[in-house]
Write an enzyme that holds these catalytic residues in place. Sequence first.
Site, PDB file in Angstrom:
ATOM      1  N   CYS A 117      -0.903   3.490  -6.402  1.00 59.24           N
ATOM      2  CA  CYS A 117      -2.087   3.145  -5.640  1.00 59.24           C
ATOM      3  C   CYS A 117      -1.999   1.771  -5.761  1.00 59.24           C
ATOM      4  CB  CYS A 117      -2.835   4.058  -5.336  1.00 59.24           C
ATOM      5  SG  CYS A 117      -4.180   3.241  -4.553  1.00 59.24           S
ATOM      6  N   CYS A 140       0.785  -1.225   0.277  1.00 58.88           N
ATOM      7  CA  CYS A 140       0.048  -0.113   0.021  1.00 58.88           C
ATOM      8  C   CYS A 140       1.143   1.200  -0.097  1.00 58.88           C
ATOM      9  CB  CYS A 140      -0.917   0.053   1.255  1.00 58.88           C
ATOM     10  SG  CYS A 140      -1.763   1.392   1.388  1.00 58.88           S
TER      11      CYS A 140
HETATM   12  N1  DGL Z   1      -3.919   0.670  -1.891  1.00 54.38           N
HETATM   13  C1  DGL Z   1      -3.499   1.910  -1.453  1.00 54.38           C
HETATM   14  C2  DGL Z   1      -2.166   2.401  -1.707  1.00 54.38           C
HETATM   15  O1  DGL Z   1      -1.635   1.976  -2.414  1.00 54.38           O
HETATM   16  C3  DGL Z   1      -4.548   2.771  -0.623  1.00 54.38           C
HETATM   17  C4  DGL Z   1      -5.617   3.352  -1.154  1.00 54.38           C
HETATM   18  C5  DGL Z   1      -6.563   3.830   0.152  1.00 54.38           C
HETATM   19  O2  DGL Z   1      -6.665   2.998   1.029  1.00 54.38           O
HETATM   20  O3  DGL Z   1      -6.949   4.954   0.048  1.00 54.38           O
HETATM   21  O4  DGL Z   1      -2.101   3.678  -1.653  1.00 54.38           O
END
Ligand code: DGL
Length: 264
Positions: free
Chosen positions: A183, A73
């Site tokens: 993301c 993430c």
């Molecule tokens: N999958 C996440 C990232 O890479 C986060 C998205 C979120 O929860 O806002 O930033």
Amino acid sequence: MKNNPIGIFDSGVGGLSVWKEIIKLLPTESILYFADSGNCPYGNKTEDEIINLSKKIVDFFITKGVKLVVVACNTATAAAIDFLRSNYDIPFVGMEPAVKPAAVNTKKGIVGVLATEGTFNGRLFNNTTEKWASDIQIEIQVGKGFVELVENGELDSDKAKSIVEKVVRPMLDRGIDQLVLACTHYPFLCESIKSVSEESNIEIINPAPAVAKQVQNILEEQNRLTDEFNILYEFYTSGKIKTLKFLVNKILPNEKYLFQKMKL
Ligand code: DGL
């Protein structure tokens, strides 16, 4: 230790885009995946909130004996990886916005980066951009509504395409020729992004394969690559199981998995 599992976590199902690359590169490693879908999105949470949630997930992983944790993430990496590295003994691999390859590849000198607010506000993104792309025009954009689409399993519906169009079109109009997906949820919208950007001929950059390589390098260096072949994949979520199941089976069908709901 070498036959213990790897732990991967994300604010939700997005980190499965990283799991996908890790199982390709390291097909004999056992993996536990935690989707914090009950607390998703992380994108607009404070650093303290994200540290607190990440800590709970890593504590759970520790009870399962994981040998390495992938913070799949970008937002949690930006907010919590320094804390995690200084408070636990196991290695952590985080997400790095792939600004460097984009800066190398761009012909027009204009690069688009899609990420959450949290990632753009973090030190990591700003340091990476300064270091690798100081002479490049960087067009940043929050993927508004993208995470929600993916959490709902809406990847290429008309609704998905129209939300993607709203965000990506202005970047195309500004002349980007590289689009960095900073993301982990966003690669699941790749088909929608491609259909919107078809005529623009841009290159879409997903950092997940590089992260998988980094996991392999660290395990190799530490002599922690497994020598067993009884792979185990377990999936935990603090939210609903439906999309998690759907995406896992889309990536690797015909396997038996354990899916379990878990409160943090
Ligand atoms: N999958 C996440 C990232 O890479 C986060 C998205 C979120 O929860 O806002 O930033």
